[in-house]
Scaffold this motif. Sequence first.
Motif, PDB file in Angstrom:
ATOM      1  N   UNK A   6       0.833  -1.204   0.000  1.00 50.50           N
ATOM      2  CA  UNK A   6       0.000   0.000   0.000  1.00 50.50           C
ATOM      3  C   UNK A   6       0.867   1.252   0.000  1.00 50.50           C
ATOM      4  N   UNK A   7       1.860   1.283   0.869  1.00 49.40           N
ATOM      5  CA  UNK A   7       2.735   2.446   0.961  1.00 49.40           C
ATOM      6  C   UNK A   7       3.476   2.678  -0.354  1.00 49.40           C
ATOM      7  N   UNK A  22      -0.245  16.585   1.276  1.00 55.35           N
ATOM      8  CA  UNK A  22       0.078  16.396   2.681  1.00 55.35           C
ATOM      9  C   UNK A  22      -0.760  15.204   3.133  1.00 55.35           C
ATOM     10  N   UNK A  23      -0.098  14.107   3.492  1.00 54.43           N
ATOM     11  CA  UNK A  23      -0.803  12.850   3.765  1.00 54.43           C
ATOM     12  C   UNK A  23      -0.338  12.270   5.094  1.00 54.43           C
ATOM     13  N   UNK A  24      -1.306  11.793   5.873  1.00 56.51           N
ATOM     14  CA  UNK A  24      -0.962  10.992   7.049  1.00 56.51           C
ATOM     15  C   UNK A  24      -1.960   9.850   7.141  1.00 56.51           C
ATOM     16  N   UNK A  25      -1.442   8.634   7.139  1.00 59.77           N
ATOM     17  CA  UNK A  25      -2.268   7.430   7.247  1.00 59.77           C
ATOM     18  C   UNK A  25      -1.732   6.596   8.396  1.00 59.77           C
ATOM     19  N   UNK A  30       1.574   0.253  10.632  1.00 59.14           N
ATOM     20  CA  UNK A  30       2.542   1.316  10.427  1.00 59.14           C
ATOM     21  C   UNK A  30       1.874   2.582   9.932  1.00 59.14           C
ATOM     22  N   UNK A  31       2.669   3.612   9.749  1.00 61.81           N
ATOM     23  CA  UNK A  31       2.159   4.912   9.318  1.00 61.81           C
ATOM     24  C   UNK A  31       2.784   5.318   7.985  1.00 61.81           C
ATOM     25  N   UNK A 254      -6.244   2.283  -0.405  1.00 63.11           N
ATOM     26  CA  UNK A 254      -6.461   2.064   1.032  1.00 63.11           C
ATOM     27  C   UNK A 254      -7.585   1.072   1.269  1.00 63.11           C
ATOM     28  N   UNK A 255      -8.633   1.124   0.463  1.00 68.68           N
ATOM     29  CA  UNK A 255      -9.735   0.167   0.609  1.00 68.68           C
ATOM     30  C   UNK A 255      -9.253  -1.251   0.331  1.00 68.68           C
ATOM     31  N   UNK A 256      -8.400  -1.414  -0.657  1.00 73.63           N
ATOM     32  CA  UNK A 256      -7.857  -2.747  -0.953  1.00 73.63           C
ATOM     33  C   UNK A 256      -7.036  -3.266   0.220  1.00 73.63           C
TER      34      UNK A 256
END
Length: 260
Positions: A6-7, A22-25, A30-31, A254-256
């Motif tokens: 995913x990352x 600007x992304x934060x997951x 992990x992040x 992200x859904x996957x």
Amino acid sequence: MNFQLMEATIHELISDTIDHFSIYIHTKDGDISINAHEPKRAAGTIKIPILIEAYRHLESNIVQPDALVYIENDMKAGGRGVINYLTNSNVYSYKNLLELMIIVSDNTAANIILDKIGMYTVNELATTIGCDHTKIGRRFMGHQDPTLDNYTSARDMVRFLHLIENHNEIVTDTSRKDIKKILLHQQINHKIASYAEQKTNVNIYHKTGELPGIEHDVALVTYREKKVYMAILSENWTNNGTGKDYLADIGKIVLEYTKS
């Protein structure tokens, strides 16, 4: 799809436009942090902390959810929403206004709520929970000082999502449940939620934001026991449609991951 894939897929997708984002997951695995602490114009995402603080006022009986608000024409704001465009439909409860502020991002509703609870209380909430980049400087639409604006960061927005999802001393569990229900009923679903299938166990509790050149979406995505907290803020688009497409594609990735 595992977290590492995913990352990598997100980084590959935005490699040519990374400066727009600007992304934060945050996940249990992990992040993902890309320019996550940079203050950005918040647009409609600032309505999330407004919603939280308004519920704190409901808890303290400062605001009564069923109290009726009579809306005069000079109270109406343009832009997002429906109140400004309806004929002879000018009486709403405070609870209705909170719902409209989120599910259709109604600016008239947001201004009335802000006038009731005070911008400073929302800013104090942000400071209390360590959201140092979040600040409301103005109401929505209308004539105002062009030097003032509303700001947040992707990291701050994820912190607000944690406040909504997890037991804490700031907001009661009952209020958190109501807030999530409102976010789940979001009607603006052409970004992170674009590829969400109907009638599945995936829930997307989210709030979008948009201005010319700006496309945001902030979401808590849950599937069974899995949770993803995510904030995608993007700006400097020549065409907003391009930004929406990127957010939809990130949402699909992200859904996957969430369903894997």
